[in-house]
Design a protein around this motif. Structure first.
Motif, mmCIF file in Angstrom:
data_model
loop_
_atom_site.group_PDB
_atom_site.id
_atom_site.type_symbol
_atom_site.label_atom_id
_atom_site.label_comp_id
_atom_site.label_asym_id
_atom_site.label_seq_id
_atom_site.Cartn_x
_atom_site.Cartn_y
_atom_site.Cartn_z
ATOM 1 N N TYR A 272 27.618 79.362 -47.716
ATOM 2 C CA TYR A 272 28.058 80.057 -46.503
ATOM 3 C C TYR A 272 29.560 79.872 -46.322
ATOM 4 N N ASP A 291 26.912 84.587 -44.857
ATOM 5 C CA ASP A 291 26.222 84.305 -46.107
ATOM 6 C C ASP A 291 27.052 84.842 -47.275
ATOM 7 N N SER A 336 17.117 82.011 -39.730
ATOM 8 C CA SER A 336 17.603 82.899 -40.786
ATOM 9 C C SER A 336 16.714 82.743 -42.017
ATOM 10 N N ARG A 339 17.516 81.298 -48.243
ATOM 11 C CA ARG A 339 18.069 81.995 -49.416
ATOM 12 C C ARG A 339 18.311 81.043 -50.594
#
Length: 577
Positions: A272, A291, A336, A339
């Protein structure tokens, strides 16, 4: 070294001397996170002999329970989840009978007994309806844990007082027991236990302790040999190890993750790009970040450095993300999507552009009811989403409520949330401290009480009162309370005295929501929110009560002052004679 819950199970069932086996039994061993959040479940059911369809009821009850229990929310307690599932199965069976040719004779309908155990962490949860039995074998002593729901009319005649499918509502016996490694539980239908003595059961399990299926089969055979005329079913469960971890292994994650470094704008952290700080507090630091792969903005939250040596608070920190993934509400901040596999302790949440309710109140020092109601209603809907998952927020306050550019409210902080399903799994998340902010925390917290939905109602009441008046209802007096007597001395100050535009019935709703005694408050947040928009006579009538009934402290203080003046006047008069 941590261990996981593990059990060894043996099962056997036979029609015996009957043409059809109306018993049914089953077991479900969950794996992975489901083992920690839902546990291991087994159940047994016995159809009544007067019914030609009770075998369907037995199979439906056991199969339905073992399937549907694992579909309930991870946040629900075992008790709540299991009882809801059993109640739904009971309603379905009752409806089947009512729609069948047996609707006038329940004894011939879809009826069965039902008993189940759920093993989770270091506890056993027992659910029982009917006359199957559950025993515990510990230290070579057999203890019967359930009562038969059977009424004996005579030596030869009896009937079931409780069973699934008899009535639309069902009363379920419930117990929670602490487990020890080596505990053995036995579930048996009456075709078995009526023809087996305790010593034989104990000896048979001891002889076949390494093969519980053989032990179960031998018990069924011996009950048959002893003259049983009924179906025969038995389940034997031995506890081999207990779970030393929390759901989703939050504590385990802490041992694998590094404490994050201090973050600054233009840094890159865990993929990030840090943009700027959003909020810095003693418990956490929140940054706007993007991101690196998708470019999407996120609110990146890391623990404050003071939490580094406090594993309990760090667990609570990581628990926020777990909670956010289980609450589905437009009025609650979302986590979120994950990822990348994290290397540090942090939480990524959706980024919402807006202002806190604290800032909104600064910008709107004298809002009208038309502006306040929509905000309170949205907060209430967000709180209700927590309550439906058996979660108590415990820290509702203006700083934890965000209003976006479209006027949508978001509850944004879950650091003090209590989750019933986690509380029963491990005690590490419990605390004797008041986790919320003292000005908004319910009075019961300060005298050692446990939070409930009514506690969140109180906090929402404080927020509403502050929005309308610019003041806190009791000031610092609530946090100073240390006993029930202290709470009884708290006197509600009418919002109308600070804001004459507050309707009397709204003031009555606030009085009820802010009552120091939780029993006197609204039980559900939806009731309070409803009363802010719909006048009720009894809330208005409260304002027409005499002062001594509405505010006894104020009445007696006023009366004492008048008496004091009268005495002073009398003394002056006497002195002048």
């Amino acid at each position: 070294m941590s261990t996981s819950l593990a059990v060894t199970v043996g099962q056997a069932s036979s029609a015996g001397r009957k043409p059809r086996n109306q018993d049914f039994h089953g077991l479900r061993r969950a794996q992975g996170t489901a083992l920690q959040s839902k546990g291991i479940a087994l159940a047994i059911a016995d159809g009544i002999s007067s019914s030609d369809v009770s075998h369907i009821a037995s199979e439906t009850a056991v199969s339905g329970f073992l399937e549907d229990y694992y579909c309930t929310s991870d946040a629900w307690s075992v008790c709540n989840a299991a009882q809801r599932v059993i109640a739904a199965i009971n309603s379905w069976l009752y409806a089947q009978t009512r729609q069948s040719q047996y609707r006038e004779d329940a004894d011939r309908g879809y009826v069965c007994t039902f008993s189940a155990i759920v093993f989770k962490a270091a506890s056993a949860y027992l659910f029982h309806v009917g006359d199957a039995r559950i025993y515990r074998l510990r230290d070579q002593a057999l203890e019967r844990l359930t009562e038969d729901h059977r009424v004996q009319m005579s030596r030869y005649e009896s009937y079931l007082a409780r069973a699934l499918g008899i009535n639309n509502q069902v009363e379920i016996d419930y117990q929670r027991l602490a487990l020890d490694v080596g505990d053995v539980f036995i579930l048996a239908t009456d075709g078995v236990y009526e023809y087996m003595d305790d010593a034989t059961l104990i000896d048979t399990i001891a002889v076949h302790e390494h093969d519980l299926d053989t032990a179960a089969a031998r018990i069924v055979d011996m009950a048959y040999e002893h003259g049983s005329h009924d179906n025969l079913t038995v389940q034997i469960v031995r506890v081999d190890s207990l779970d030393a971890q929390d759901p989703d292994d939050i504590a385990g994650r802490l041992t694998e993750l590094a404490f994050p470094p201090a973050l600054e704008a233009r840094m890159t952290f865990e993929g990030y790009d840090i943009v700027r700080a959003l909020n810095i507090s003693g418990r956490s630091h929140v940054f706007l970040a993007r991101d690196g792969d998708s470019g999407e903005p996120v609110a990146l939250k890391i623990p404050a450095s003071d939490l580094k040596a406090d594993p309990v608070l760090l667990e609570r920190f990581l628990l926020e993300e777990w909670i956010a993934r289980r609450i589905d509400s437009p009025y609650v901040l979302k986590a979120s999507p994950p990822r990348r596999k994290p290397a540090h302790v942090y939480v990524a949440m959706e980024y919402v552009e807006g202002q806190t309710l604290t800032q909104w109140m600064v910008d709107h020092p004298k809002p009208d009811m038309a502006s306040v109601r929509p905000i309170v209603e949205q907060i209430g809907k967000g709180v209700l989403a927590f309550h439906r998952q058996e979660m108590i927020h415990q820290d509702l306050r203006p700083d934890n409520i965000l209003i976006d550019t479209l006027g949508t409210v978001k509850i944004i902080d879950f650091g003090a949330v209590e989750v019933a399903g986690i509380r029963e799994s491990a005690g590490r998340h419990g605390s004797d401290d008041v986790l919320g902010t003292s000005q908004y925390a319910a009075p019961e917290y300060f005298i050692g009480g446990q939070g409930t939905t009514r506690s969140d109602v109180y906090s929402l009441g404080v927020i509403t009162y502050q929005m309308l008046t610019g003041q806190l209802p009791y000031g610092p007096n609530v946090s100073r309370a240390r006993s029930s007597a202290d709470l009884n001395r708290l006197s509600y100050p009418s919002a109308i005295t600070c804001n004459a535009d507050v309707p009397a019935w709204v003031d009555g709703a606030l009085r009820k929501a802010l009552h120091p005694n939780p029993i006197q408050r609204y039980a559900e947040v939806a009731e309070f929110v409803y009363d802010l928009r719909h006048p009720r006579g009894e809330l208005v009538a409260d304002h027409r009560l005499p002062l001594i009934d509405r505010d006894p402290n104020r009445f007696w203080k006023g009366l004492s002052a008048l008496l004091g003046l009268a005495v002073a006047g009398l003394l002056v008069y006497i002195a002048n004679i």
